[in-house]
Design a protein around this motif. Sequence first.
Motif, short mmCIF file in Angstrom:
data_model
loop_
_atom_site.label_atom_id
_atom_site.label_comp_id
_atom_site.label_asym_id
_atom_site.label_seq_id
_atom_site.Cartn_x
_atom_site.Cartn_y
_atom_site.Cartn_z
N SER A 44 0.80 -1.22 0.00
CA SER A 44 0.00 0.00 0.00
C SER A 44 0.83 1.27 0.00
CB SER A 44 -0.94 0.00 1.21
OG SER A 44 -1.75 -1.15 1.21
N LYS A 52 -6.09 2.70 -2.36
CA LYS A 52 -6.31 2.62 -0.91
C LYS A 52 -5.44 1.56 -0.26
CE LYS A 52 -10.95 4.47 -0.52
NZ LYS A 52 -12.34 4.20 -0.12
N SER A 53 -5.38 0.38 -0.87
CA SER A 53 -4.53 -0.68 -0.32
C SER A 53 -4.19 -1.67 -1.41
CB SER A 53 -5.22 -1.40 0.86
OG SER A 53 -6.35 -2.11 0.40
N LYS A 71 -4.02 -8.31 -4.49
CA LYS A 71 -5.35 -7.88 -4.03
C LYS A 71 -5.29 -6.38 -3.84
CE LYS A 71 -6.88 -12.10 -1.80
NZ LYS A 71 -7.40 -12.71 -0.57
N GLN A 73 -7.54 -2.53 -3.26
CA GLN A 73 -8.72 -1.71 -3.02
C GLN A 73 -8.41 -0.36 -3.67
OE1 GLN A 73 -9.87 -1.04 1.06
NE2 GLN A 73 -11.87 -0.27 0.44
N SER A 75 -8.77 3.51 -5.09
CA SER A 75 -9.26 4.80 -4.59
C SER A 75 -9.94 5.52 -5.74
CB SER A 75 -8.10 5.63 -4.04
OG SER A 75 -7.30 6.13 -5.09
N GLU A 152 -16.55 -2.55 -8.06
CA GLU A 152 -16.72 -2.40 -6.61
C GLU A 152 -15.47 -1.78 -5.97
OE1 GLU A 152 -19.66 -3.11 -5.14
OE2 GLU A 152 -20.35 -3.55 -7.18
N LYS A 153 -14.54 -1.31 -6.82
CA LYS A 153 -13.28 -0.72 -6.38
C LYS A 153 -12.42 -1.70 -5.59
CE LYS A 153 -14.45 4.07 -6.72
NZ LYS A 153 -14.01 5.38 -6.37
N GLN A 154 -12.65 -2.99 -5.82
CA GLN A 154 -11.82 -4.03 -5.24
C GLN A 154 -11.51 -5.01 -6.35
OE1 GLN A 154 -13.04 -5.78 -1.57
NE2 GLN A 154 -14.10 -3.94 -0.91
#
Length: 165
Positions: A44, A52-53, A71, A73, A75, A152-154
């Motif tokens: 991150s 985000k991460s 993986k 997440q 932003s 889903e921003k993931q």
Amino acid sequence: TLLTKSNFGHSTLTVNDSLHKNNGFVPLTNFKGGENPEATFDMSAVFGTSMKSASRRFLKENNHSILIEDKMQLSDATKNITWQIMTTADVEIVKGGVVLKQGGKEMKLQNLSHPELTFSVVSLDPPPLELDRKIENLKRIEMRLPAYLFPEKQGVIQVRLMGAE
């Protein structure tokens, strides 16, 4: 084995075609030993506000296969993600991935998470910047993923490096 005794290249992620934050620390957050060891790093900090991460997990599936799993997440600032590997090997793009050949050995890079996307090859010989070190036959194999692929921003990117058995 082929994967531990060869120098086919090294991989990384970039976000929004930006450089990593050079003061970002990437700690080892999980390690499991045994016959199928795995290690997870928290990446991150190197992306700053671009993501985000992010974490990267390496899993030795067997003596001929390593899974790299990212993986993420995203932003609001995340526009695109590029999975890439730098190599001096000969490259052949095939359905579902890439075949790398070097020193009489062969390795396949399989795109597990986004098989509908094709890798591309960018020559880095000569290097893009005058100050960059010149490495004969250096190239970047990349898969570019626009942020809209992760509604889903993931998201997860999975790539398998597989040697000949």
